[in-house]
Design a protein around this motif. Sequence first.
Motif, mmCIF file in Angstrom:
data_model
loop_
_atom_site.group_PDB
_atom_site.id
_atom_site.type_symbol
_atom_site.label_atom_id
_atom_site.label_comp_id
_atom_site.label_asym_id
_atom_site.label_seq_id
_atom_site.Cartn_x
_atom_site.Cartn_y
_atom_site.Cartn_z
ATOM 1 N N VAL A 142 0.698 -1.235 0.097
ATOM 2 C CA VAL A 142 -0.118 -0.027 -0.068
ATOM 3 C C VAL A 142 1.047 1.247 0.008
ATOM 4 C CG1 VAL A 142 -1.983 1.404 1.215
ATOM 5 C CG2 VAL A 142 -1.888 -1.214 1.295
ATOM 6 N N VAL A 143 0.737 2.172 -0.997
ATOM 7 C CA VAL A 143 1.580 3.288 -0.874
ATOM 8 C C VAL A 143 0.616 4.562 -1.174
ATOM 9 C CG1 VAL A 143 3.449 2.197 -2.015
ATOM 10 C CG2 VAL A 143 1.732 3.279 -3.561
ATOM 11 N N HIS A 144 0.908 5.748 -0.801
ATOM 12 C CA HIS A 144 0.120 6.920 -1.059
ATOM 13 C C HIS A 144 1.113 8.142 -1.477
ATOM 14 C CE1 HIS A 144 1.155 9.389 2.535
ATOM 15 N NE2 HIS A 144 1.430 7.923 3.083
ATOM 16 N N GLU A 145 0.478 9.133 -2.080
ATOM 17 C CA GLU A 145 1.293 10.120 -2.767
ATOM 18 C C GLU A 145 0.416 11.464 -2.728
ATOM 19 O OE1 GLU A 145 3.437 11.428 -6.840
ATOM 20 O OE2 GLU A 145 3.369 9.228 -5.991
ATOM 21 N N GLY A 146 0.626 12.441 -2.485
ATOM 22 C CA GLY A 146 0.030 13.717 -2.653
ATOM 23 C C GLY A 146 -0.479 14.148 -1.416
ATOM 24 N N ASN A 147 -1.318 15.254 -1.292
ATOM 25 C CA ASN A 147 -1.912 15.814 -0.029
ATOM 26 C C ASN A 147 -3.153 15.165 0.450
ATOM 27 O OD1 ASN A 147 -2.703 17.527 1.768
ATOM 28 N ND2 ASN A 147 -3.285 19.273 0.816
ATOM 29 N N MET A 148 -3.100 14.144 1.315
ATOM 30 C CA MET A 148 -4.050 13.294 1.906
ATOM 31 C C MET A 148 -5.378 14.181 2.620
ATOM 32 S SD MET A 148 -3.386 10.038 0.917
ATOM 33 C CE MET A 148 -2.795 10.754 -0.634
ATOM 34 N N GLU A 149 -4.905 15.374 3.075
ATOM 35 C CA GLU A 149 -5.927 16.258 3.647
ATOM 36 C C GLU A 149 -7.073 16.357 2.876
ATOM 37 O OE1 GLU A 149 -4.207 19.737 5.392
ATOM 38 O OE2 GLU A 149 -2.582 18.562 6.600
ATOM 39 N N ILE A 150 -6.838 16.522 1.550
ATOM 40 C CA ILE A 150 -7.992 16.933 0.564
ATOM 41 C C ILE A 150 -9.177 15.676 0.697
ATOM 42 C CG2 ILE A 150 -8.412 16.882 -2.098
ATOM 43 C CD1 ILE A 150 -5.759 18.240 -2.129
ATOM 44 N N ILE A 151 -8.671 14.444 0.861
ATOM 45 C CA ILE A 151 -9.723 13.366 0.788
ATOM 46 C C ILE A 151 -10.748 13.469 1.898
ATOM 47 C CG2 ILE A 151 -10.013 10.925 0.697
ATOM 48 C CD1 ILE A 151 -6.910 10.555 -0.290
ATOM 49 N N SER A 152 -11.815 13.553 1.688
ATOM 50 C CA SER A 152 -12.928 13.921 2.639
ATOM 51 C C SER A 152 -13.093 12.254 3.346
ATOM 52 C CB SER A 152 -13.906 14.470 2.182
ATOM 53 O OG SER A 152 -14.745 13.709 1.172
ATOM 54 N N PRO A 153 -13.921 12.399 4.395
ATOM 55 C CA PRO A 153 -14.550 11.095 4.999
ATOM 56 C C PRO A 153 -15.345 10.321 3.878
ATOM 57 C CG PRO A 153 -14.705 12.798 6.658
ATOM 58 C CD PRO A 153 -14.259 13.407 5.447
ATOM 59 N N LEU A 154 -16.264 11.030 3.238
ATOM 60 C CA LEU A 154 -17.049 10.408 2.152
ATOM 61 C C LEU A 154 -16.030 9.749 1.078
ATOM 62 C CD1 LEU A 154 -19.893 9.415 0.997
ATOM 63 C CD2 LEU A 154 -20.038 11.764 -0.227
ATOM 64 N N HIS A 155 -15.144 10.516 0.555
ATOM 65 C CA HIS A 155 -14.331 9.800 -0.289
ATOM 66 C C HIS A 155 -13.527 8.730 0.024
ATOM 67 C CE1 HIS A 155 -14.309 14.058 -2.371
ATOM 68 N NE2 HIS A 155 -15.382 13.264 -2.682
ATOM 69 N N TRP A 156 -13.057 8.703 1.520
ATOM 70 C CA TRP A 156 -12.326 7.715 2.152
ATOM 71 C C TRP A 156 -13.160 6.426 1.886
ATOM 72 C CZ3 TRP A 156 -7.467 6.798 1.969
ATOM 73 C CH2 TRP A 156 -6.615 7.754 2.312
ATOM 74 N N LYS A 157 -14.601 6.710 2.327
ATOM 75 C CA LYS A 157 -15.384 5.448 2.620
ATOM 76 C C LYS A 157 -15.598 4.851 1.106
ATOM 77 C CE LYS A 157 -19.841 3.787 3.989
ATOM 78 N NZ LYS A 157 -20.232 2.935 2.846
ATOM 79 N N ILE A 158 -15.699 5.680 -0.127
ATOM 80 C CA ILE A 158 -15.740 5.037 -1.135
ATOM 81 C C ILE A 158 -14.671 4.312 -1.909
ATOM 82 C CG2 ILE A 158 -16.029 5.672 -3.664
ATOM 83 C CD1 ILE A 158 -17.730 7.948 -2.802
#
Length: 381
Positions: free
Chosen positions: A268-284
């Motif tokens: 699992v990797v991530h990149e970019g500004n994770m603060e932009i992702i809202s709780p609804l987007h995280w759920k999807i």
Amino acid sequence: MERWMIGSKIILLLYIIALAYFSPAEPARVLVLLILIYVALNLILYIVNKRRIKQGLLVIVVVYAAVCAVYAHPEFALLLPIGIYEWASFYRQKRAALLLALLPLAFMQLHPLLVQYAFVTVFIFFNYSMISMGISRIIIQEERMEQLRADAQRLAKQLDENQDYLRTSEYMAQLTERNRLSQEIHDGIGHAMTGALIQMEAAKRLLPPGAEQAGALLQNAIGISKEGIEQIRLTLKNTKPLIEQLGYSRLKAMVESFSAKSGIRTSVVHEGNMEIISPLHWKIIHDNVTESLTNAAKYAEATAIHVEVRVLNRFIKAVVADDGQGSRKVVKGLGLLGMEERTAAVNGTVTADGSAGFTVTTLIPYAGSEESHPSQQSAHE
């Protein structure tokens, strides 16, 4: 087995030499030449590595010993059984080898070597059978040991993965508990103290003229309450985990749990500004990744799955890629249709590609780009 064959041949050669040189008749000088030729053939036999060439040389050695026994020295017949057994070892036919080795007895009749030949044939066959059984057992034990080593390595790997999952789960539990306590303090104590502060300020305004001392005490209590409320606010701000921290940690914990249960390697990797992702987007994203992992385990026959979450210029991109068998034609089942529906609710899209393994890509526009279409993003990627 090869060392036993060499040792047996050396012992038989020494026995033949002893029979020839200690017999009443004077041994012929050609005996030395015949023995040297036999030794040379065997040296070539043990130098060569190819199976078919070895089999051919063994036939030559047996025929040579038989010819020497018939036309030169009958003692060479004692070398026939060991040569026949060595040739038969390539085919694992012990009984057939014994019968073939005993066949010369029919032509020896009342020859003086008849008893010696029968004894040598049976004795060598017994040793050959015992050694073959021992080697078979050793091979079986080595295979079991190799299997045990492979199982131990697999279990050690699973143990490491489980330990990583436990650490991630513990960290996730800490974040969840911090979030719960922060929310409870904010909703409970914070609101209560704020209400008390409002009432104290109202009470101060209702004090009659001349109650300066009571007003000073009340003002002091108001100041202490304001400082306490501000301290609670700052503490809650520092204690409450960030939304992106909770979202990514939950996603990683879920993927590692899947790896521990299925035995499939994951990353699992991530990149970019994770603060932009809202709780609804995280759920999807969480639901789509879960569905993709389940499909990969059921149908893809994958050994490794890679999950990545990236925040691009206008879109949040979540990719689940496996190294399975893939599919040229993607058939949309309930799982893929469900991913498309929940993603379309936030103006996002889901694409599936089965050309190299199977890859499911989720694109979600974030705040400020809802009017954008995923096709416009291709120029930025």
